[in-house]
Design a protein around this motif. Structure first.
Motif, PDB file in Angstrom:
ATOM      1  N   UNK A  18      -6.204   0.690  -1.617  1.00  0.00           N
ATOM      2  CA  UNK A  18      -5.580   1.152  -2.852  1.00  0.00           C
ATOM      3  C   UNK A  18      -5.501   0.009  -3.858  1.00  0.00           C
ATOM      4  N   UNK A  19      -5.713   0.326  -5.133  1.00  0.00           N
ATOM      5  CA  UNK A  19      -5.520  -0.661  -6.194  1.00  0.00           C
ATOM      6  C   UNK A  19      -4.020  -0.860  -6.397  1.00  0.00           C
ATOM      7  N   UNK A  20      -3.605  -2.086  -6.721  1.00  0.00           N
ATOM      8  CA  UNK A  20      -2.182  -2.337  -6.968  1.00  0.00           C
ATOM      9  C   UNK A  20      -1.800  -1.927  -8.398  1.00  0.00           C
ATOM     10  N   UNK A  21      -1.915  -0.634  -8.696  1.00  0.00           N
ATOM     11  CA  UNK A  21      -1.673  -0.119 -10.052  1.00  0.00           C
ATOM     12  C   UNK A  21      -0.627   0.999 -10.048  1.00  0.00           C
ATOM     13  N   UNK A  64       8.624   8.746  -0.772  1.00  0.00           N
ATOM     14  CA  UNK A  64       8.998   7.589   0.048  1.00  0.00           C
ATOM     15  C   UNK A  64       7.795   6.676   0.280  1.00  0.00           C
ATOM     16  N   UNK A  65       6.591   7.250   0.348  1.00  0.00           N
ATOM     17  CA  UNK A  65       5.385   6.427   0.468  1.00  0.00           C
ATOM     18  C   UNK A  65       5.183   5.624  -0.812  1.00  0.00           C
ATOM     19  N   UNK A  66       5.341   6.264  -1.961  1.00  0.00           N
ATOM     20  CA  UNK A  66       5.196   5.554  -3.236  1.00  0.00           C
ATOM     21  C   UNK A  66       6.217   4.418  -3.327  1.00  0.00           C
ATOM     22  N   UNK A  67       7.464   4.686  -2.954  1.00  0.00           N
ATOM     23  CA  UNK A  67       8.513   3.658  -3.008  1.00  0.00           C
ATOM     24  C   UNK A  67       8.184   2.502  -2.074  1.00  0.00           C
ATOM     25  N   UNK A  68       7.648   2.803  -0.900  1.00  0.00           N
ATOM     26  CA  UNK A  68       7.275   1.757   0.049  1.00  0.00           C
ATOM     27  C   UNK A  68       6.163   0.875  -0.517  1.00  0.00           C
ATOM     28  N   UNK A  69       5.148   1.502  -1.108  1.00  0.00           N
ATOM     29  CA  UNK A  69       4.053   0.740  -1.717  1.00  0.00           C
ATOM     30  C   UNK A  69       4.573  -0.143  -2.854  1.00  0.00           C
ATOM     31  N   UNK A  71       7.638  -1.352  -3.170  1.00  0.00           N
ATOM     32  CA  UNK A  71       8.428  -2.456  -2.581  1.00  0.00           C
ATOM     33  C   UNK A  71       7.517  -3.552  -2.068  1.00  0.00           C
ATOM     34  N   UNK A  72       6.433  -3.167  -1.395  1.00  0.00           N
ATOM     35  CA  UNK A  72       5.491  -4.155  -0.860  1.00  0.00           C
ATOM     36  C   UNK A  72       4.879  -4.976  -1.996  1.00  0.00           C
ATOM     37  N   UNK A  73       4.528  -4.329  -3.088  1.00  0.00           N
ATOM     38  CA  UNK A  73       3.981  -5.066  -4.236  1.00  0.00           C
ATOM     39  C   UNK A  73       5.018  -6.003  -4.849  1.00  0.00           C
ATOM     40  N   UNK A  74       6.242  -5.524  -4.983  1.00  0.00           N
ATOM     41  CA  UNK A  74       7.293  -6.315  -5.624  1.00  0.00           C
ATOM     42  C   UNK A  74       7.686  -7.532  -4.800  1.00  0.00           C
ATOM     43  N   UNK A  75       7.716  -7.381  -3.479  1.00  0.00           N
ATOM     44  CA  UNK A  75       8.183  -8.477  -2.627  1.00  0.00           C
ATOM     45  C   UNK A  75       7.043  -9.315  -2.047  1.00  0.00           C
ATOM     46  N   UNK A  76       5.839  -8.733  -1.993  1.00  0.00           N
ATOM     47  CA  UNK A  76       4.728  -9.429  -1.352  1.00  0.00           C
ATOM     48  C   UNK A  76       4.823  -9.403   0.165  1.00  0.00           C
TER      49      UNK A  76
END
Length: 103
Positions: A18-21, A64-69, A71-76
């Motif tokens: 997935x693109x980080x967009x 919840x999947x969108x929120x998880x993705x 969070x992963x982008x925001x925190x690394x």
């Protein structure tokens, strides 16, 4: 040199790139197992957002999947979700519920 695209497309478990967009999360890669389970063609998936037309297949909780993705982008850092229910196509064309753990 190894053919990493071939390796990815032939992994034994479903996989997406997935693109980080956010909030779209554009599908840039999808493997053969995922295509078979969703009953789709690669050309109809690449370039589409994960949640565009796939929400029915992500029948657990797409939000919840969108929120998880996000969070992963925001925190690394990796973000773990509870097991999710999804609709999967069997080789005989029928559908069945399957469960998966996104990571």
């Amino acid at each position: 040199m190894p053919d990493f695209r071939w390796l990815f497309e032939n992994l034994p478990q479903p996989a997406l790139v997935l693109a980080p967009d956010p909030p779209r999360f554009t599908i840039t890669g999808i493997n053969n197992v995922c295509l078979a389970r969703w009953g789709m063609e690669r050309e109809s998936c690449i370039g589409r957002g994960l949640f565009e037309g796939f929400a029915a297949r992500l029948s657990g909780h797409p939000e919840s999947l969108r929120a998880s993705l996000e969070r992963a982008l925001a925190t690394g850092l990796p973000d773990r979700m509870p097991v999710q229910k999804t609709e999967s196509r069997r080789p005989d064309g029928e559908t069945e519920d399957r469960y998966w753990s996104p990571f």
